[in-house]
Design a protein around this motif. Structure first.
Motif, PDB file in Angstrom:
ATOM      1  N   VAL B  13       0.848  -1.193   0.000  1.00 45.48           N
ATOM      2  CA  VAL B  13       0.000   0.000   0.000  1.00 45.48           C
ATOM      3  C   VAL B  13       0.881   1.239   0.000  1.00 45.48           C
ATOM      4  CG1 VAL B  13      -1.713   1.304   1.335  1.00 45.48           C
ATOM      5  CG2 VAL B  13      -1.846  -1.189   1.231  1.00 45.48           C
ATOM      6  N   GLN B  14       0.432   2.235  -0.710  1.00 38.74           N
ATOM      7  CA  GLN B  14       1.201   3.472  -0.742  1.00 38.74           C
ATOM      8  C   GLN B  14       0.986   4.263   0.548  1.00 38.74           C
ATOM      9  OE1 GLN B  14       0.370   5.767  -4.255  1.00 38.74           O
ATOM     10  NE2 GLN B  14       2.335   6.821  -4.190  1.00 38.74           N
ATOM     11  N   GLU B  15       2.041   4.908   1.003  1.00 36.28           N
ATOM     12  CA  GLU B  15       1.964   5.732   2.205  1.00 36.28           C
ATOM     13  C   GLU B  15       0.850   6.760   2.075  1.00 36.28           C
ATOM     14  OE1 GLU B  15       5.612   7.752   2.993  1.00 36.28           O
ATOM     15  OE2 GLU B  15       4.884   8.750   4.791  1.00 36.28           O
ATOM     16  N   GLY B  16       0.063   6.908   3.144  1.00 32.15           N
ATOM     17  CA  GLY B  16      -1.017   7.883   3.152  1.00 32.15           C
ATOM     18  C   GLY B  16      -2.362   7.302   2.731  1.00 32.15           C
ATOM     19  N   ARG B  17      -2.326   6.143   2.043  1.00 34.51           N
ATOM     20  CA  ARG B  17      -3.583   5.518   1.605  1.00 34.51           C
ATOM     21  C   ARG B  17      -4.107   4.584   2.694  1.00 34.51           C
ATOM     22  NH1 ARG B  17      -3.694   6.300  -4.095  1.00 34.51           N
ATOM     23  NH2 ARG B  17      -5.854   5.592  -3.974  1.00 34.51           N
ATOM     24  N   ILE B  18      -5.248   3.985   2.415  1.00 28.60           N
ATOM     25  CA  ILE B  18      -5.841   3.066   3.384  1.00 28.60           C
ATOM     26  C   ILE B  18      -5.327   1.644   3.161  1.00 28.60           C
ATOM     27  CG2 ILE B  18      -7.851   2.687   1.907  1.00 28.60           C
ATOM     28  CD1 ILE B  18      -9.528   2.355   4.481  1.00 28.60           C
ATOM     29  N   SER B  19      -4.998   0.964   4.256  1.00 30.59           N
ATOM     30  CA  SER B  19      -4.639  -0.453   4.208  1.00 30.59           C
ATOM     31  C   SER B  19      -5.826  -1.243   4.741  1.00 30.59           C
ATOM     32  CB  SER B  19      -3.417  -0.752   5.070  1.00 30.59           C
ATOM     33  OG  SER B  19      -2.266  -0.113   4.590  1.00 30.59           O
ATOM     34  N   ILE B  20      -6.218  -2.271   4.006  1.00 27.64           N
ATOM     35  CA  ILE B  20      -7.321  -3.125   4.440  1.00 27.64           C
ATOM     36  C   ILE B  20      -6.845  -4.563   4.480  1.00 27.64           C
ATOM     37  CG2 ILE B  20      -9.665  -3.932   3.976  1.00 27.64           C
ATOM     38  CD1 ILE B  20     -10.173  -1.307   2.483  1.00 27.64           C
ATOM     39  N   LEU B  21      -6.836  -5.116   5.681  1.00 23.74           N
ATOM     40  CA  LEU B  21      -6.406  -6.505   5.857  1.00 23.74           C
ATOM     41  C   LEU B  21      -7.631  -7.337   6.207  1.00 23.74           C
ATOM     42  CD1 LEU B  21      -3.985  -4.562   7.418  1.00 23.74           C
ATOM     43  CD2 LEU B  21      -2.855  -6.730   7.001  1.00 23.74           C
ATOM     44  N   ASN B  22      -7.757  -8.481   5.575  1.00 26.22           N
ATOM     45  CA  ASN B  22      -8.947  -9.303   5.726  1.00 26.22           C
ATOM     46  C   ASN B  22      -8.681 -10.610   6.455  1.00 26.22           C
ATOM     47  OD1 ASN B  22     -10.953  -7.696   4.221  1.00 26.22           O
ATOM     48  ND2 ASN B  22      -9.559  -8.049   2.510  1.00 26.22           N
ATOM     49  N   CYS B  23      -9.734 -11.121   7.065  1.00 25.25           N
ATOM     50  CA  CYS B  23      -9.628 -12.351   7.854  1.00 25.25           C
ATOM     51  C   CYS B  23     -10.982 -13.055   7.821  1.00 25.25           C
ATOM     52  CB  CYS B  23      -9.230 -11.994   9.290  1.00 25.25           C
ATOM     53  SG  CYS B  23      -9.113 -13.375  10.432  1.00 25.25           S
ATOM     54  N   ASP B  24     -10.955 -14.342   7.632  1.00 29.07           N
ATOM     55  CA  ASP B  24     -12.188 -15.141   7.658  1.00 29.07           C
ATOM     56  C   ASP B  24     -12.050 -16.239   8.702  1.00 29.07           C
ATOM     57  OD1 ASP B  24     -11.778 -14.626   4.341  1.00 29.07           O
ATOM     58  OD2 ASP B  24     -13.695 -14.086   5.247  1.00 29.07           O
ATOM     59  N   TYR B  25     -13.149 -16.620   9.308  1.00 29.92           N
ATOM     60  CA  TYR B  25     -13.103 -17.695  10.296  1.00 29.92           C
ATOM     61  C   TYR B  25     -14.238 -18.677  10.035  1.00 29.92           C
ATOM     62  CZ  TYR B  25     -16.724 -14.979  12.746  1.00 29.92           C
ATOM     63  OH  TYR B  25     -17.876 -14.293  13.075  1.00 29.92           O
ATOM     64  N   THR B  26     -14.070 -19.880  10.545  1.00 30.33           N
ATOM     65  CA  THR B  26     -15.073 -20.918  10.295  1.00 30.33           C
ATOM     66  C   THR B  26     -15.801 -21.359  11.564  1.00 30.33           C
ATOM     67  OG1 THR B  26     -13.392 -22.643  10.504  1.00 30.33           O
ATOM     68  CG2 THR B  26     -13.822 -21.793   8.288  1.00 30.33           C
ATOM     69  N   ASN B  27     -15.177 -21.135  12.725  1.00 29.65           N
ATOM     70  CA  ASN B  27     -15.749 -21.627  13.971  1.00 29.65           C
ATOM     71  C   ASN B  27     -16.764 -20.625  14.522  1.00 29.65           C
ATOM     72  OD1 ASN B  27     -16.271 -22.596  16.550  1.00 29.65           O
ATOM     73  ND2 ASN B  27     -14.161 -23.176  16.947  1.00 29.65           N
ATOM     74  N   SER B  28     -18.013 -21.006  14.549  1.00 30.50           N
ATOM     75  CA  SER B  28     -19.063 -20.093  15.009  1.00 30.50           C
ATOM     76  C   SER B  28     -19.034 -19.883  16.515  1.00 30.50           C
ATOM     77  CB  SER B  28     -20.432 -20.621  14.588  1.00 30.50           C
ATOM     78  OG  SER B  28     -20.633 -21.915  15.107  1.00 30.50           O
ATOM     79  N   MET B  29     -18.189 -20.641  17.222  1.00 35.24           N
ATOM     80  CA  MET B  29     -18.058 -20.468  18.672  1.00 35.24           C
ATOM     81  C   MET B  29     -17.121 -19.316  19.025  1.00 35.24           C
ATOM     82  SD  MET B  29     -20.076 -22.675  19.806  1.00 35.24           S
ATOM     83  CE  MET B  29     -19.718 -22.641  21.558  1.00 35.24           C
ATOM     84  N   PHE B  30     -16.370 -18.835  18.053  1.00 32.88           N
ATOM     85  CA  PHE B  30     -15.514 -17.687  18.321  1.00 32.88           C
ATOM     86  C   PHE B  30     -16.392 -16.468  18.616  1.00 32.88           C
ATOM     87  CE2 PHE B  30     -11.838 -19.872  17.680  1.00 32.88           C
ATOM     88  CZ  PHE B  30     -11.476 -20.175  16.364  1.00 32.88           C
ATOM     89  N   ASP B  31     -16.055 -15.737  19.697  1.00 30.91           N
ATOM     90  CA  ASP B  31     -16.830 -14.533  19.953  1.00 30.91           C
ATOM     91  C   ASP B  31     -15.962 -13.336  20.326  1.00 30.91           C
ATOM     92  OD1 ASP B  31     -18.080 -15.243  23.339  1.00 30.91           O
ATOM     93  OD2 ASP B  31     -16.073 -15.091  22.505  1.00 30.91           O
ATOM     94  N   TYR B  32     -14.665 -13.501  20.146  1.00 29.91           N
ATOM     95  CA  TYR B  32     -13.760 -12.380  20.432  1.00 29.91           C
ATOM     96  C   TYR B  32     -12.637 -12.440  19.420  1.00 29.91           C
ATOM     97  CZ  TYR B  32     -11.407  -8.927  23.367  1.00 29.91           C
ATOM     98  OH  TYR B  32     -10.830  -7.784  23.840  1.00 29.91           O
ATOM     99  N   PHE B  33     -12.356 -11.294  18.810  1.00 33.66           N
ATOM    100  CA  PHE B  33     -11.406 -11.255  17.706  1.00 33.66           C
ATOM    101  C   PHE B  33     -10.384 -10.154  17.948  1.00 33.66           C
ATOM    102  CE2 PHE B  33     -13.961 -14.137  15.249  1.00 33.66           C
ATOM    103  CZ  PHE B  33     -15.246 -13.897  15.721  1.00 33.66           C
TER     104      PHE B  33
END
Lengths: 115, 112
Positions: B13-33
């Motif tokens: 990403v270029q300096e000054g622009r927005i960085s977007i990092l993505n994450c997916d999960y499969t366990n529906s028991m997760f409730d804190y990220f």
């Protein structure tokens, strides 16, 4: 705040010897401490959960007799790698959390190299 | 079976622009990220977290969005700075005293 100290940062040992790693929470009481392991270019994998005053809970596939965990106080947990072998060479990282808190604060890690 | 997935090993990403990092999960028991930043041979540094009862949490330049129905969360960094260059790990837990399940990380590179 929320500083976790881990010592040593790097250790080299001969095959068959034991190595102890210390993890201390410096400015808070950690009711729970965790031990993770990271192989090169891999993610952190939870090895065990350590609660003060009770036996550690090990994740599936982690040998409890090889990785001895002691959580003797609210600020100190130790991991002892017993009879270390080259395949135990890895980056070991501890973390600590305060009572009821989901956030874990990590130590700087220990690089273990077994010759 | 990987329960937390970060499908982009690297992001530039270029300096000054927005960085977007993505994450997916499969366990529906997760409730804190949580999101952590990590440099080589160092432990992860906590950045920001979100509970499953929320869909957004903001702290300075960092904002985390959670879409429970899609089992997806993202970290937005704006504006991106050179010091943001590091590996970013997404982690999830069942809350309380549970251990964290980590993704494999995304190496963010901020270009001047």
């Amino acid at each position: 705040g929320a500083v976790v100290s881990q010592h040593p940062s790097w250790v080299i040992c001969k095959s068959g010897t034991s190595v102890k790693i210390e993890c201390r929470s410096l400015d808070f009481q950690a009711t729970t401490m965790f031990w993770y392991r990271q192989f090169p270019k891999q993610s952190l994998m939870l090895m065990a959960t350590s609660n003060e005053g009770s036996k550690a809970t090990y994740e599936q596939g982690v040998e409890k007799d090889k990785f001895l965990i002691n959580h003797a106080s609210l600020t100190l947990s130790t991991l002892t790698v017993t009879s270390a072998h080259p395949e135990d060479s890895s980056f070991y990282i501890c973390s600590a959390s305060e009572r009821g808190q989901g956030i874990q604060y990590f130590g700087a890690g220990t690089r273990l190299s077994v010759l | 079976d990987q329960q937390v997935k970060q499908n982009s090993p690297s992001l530039s990403v270029q300096e000054g622009r927005i960085s977007i990092l993505n994450c997916d999960y499969t366990n529906s028991m997760f409730d804190y990220f949580l999101w952590y930043k990590k440099y080589p041979a160092e432990g992860p540094t906590f950045l920001i977290s979100i509970s499953s009862i929320k869909d957004k949490n903001e702290d300075g330049r960092f904002t985390v969005f959670l879409n429970k129905s899609a089992k997806h969360l993202s970290l937005h960094i704006v504006p991106s700075q050179p010091g943001d260059s590091a590996v970013y790990f997404c982690a999830a837990s069942g809350g309380g005293a549970d251990g964290l399940t980590f993704g494999k990380g995304t190496h963010l590179i901020i270009q001047p």
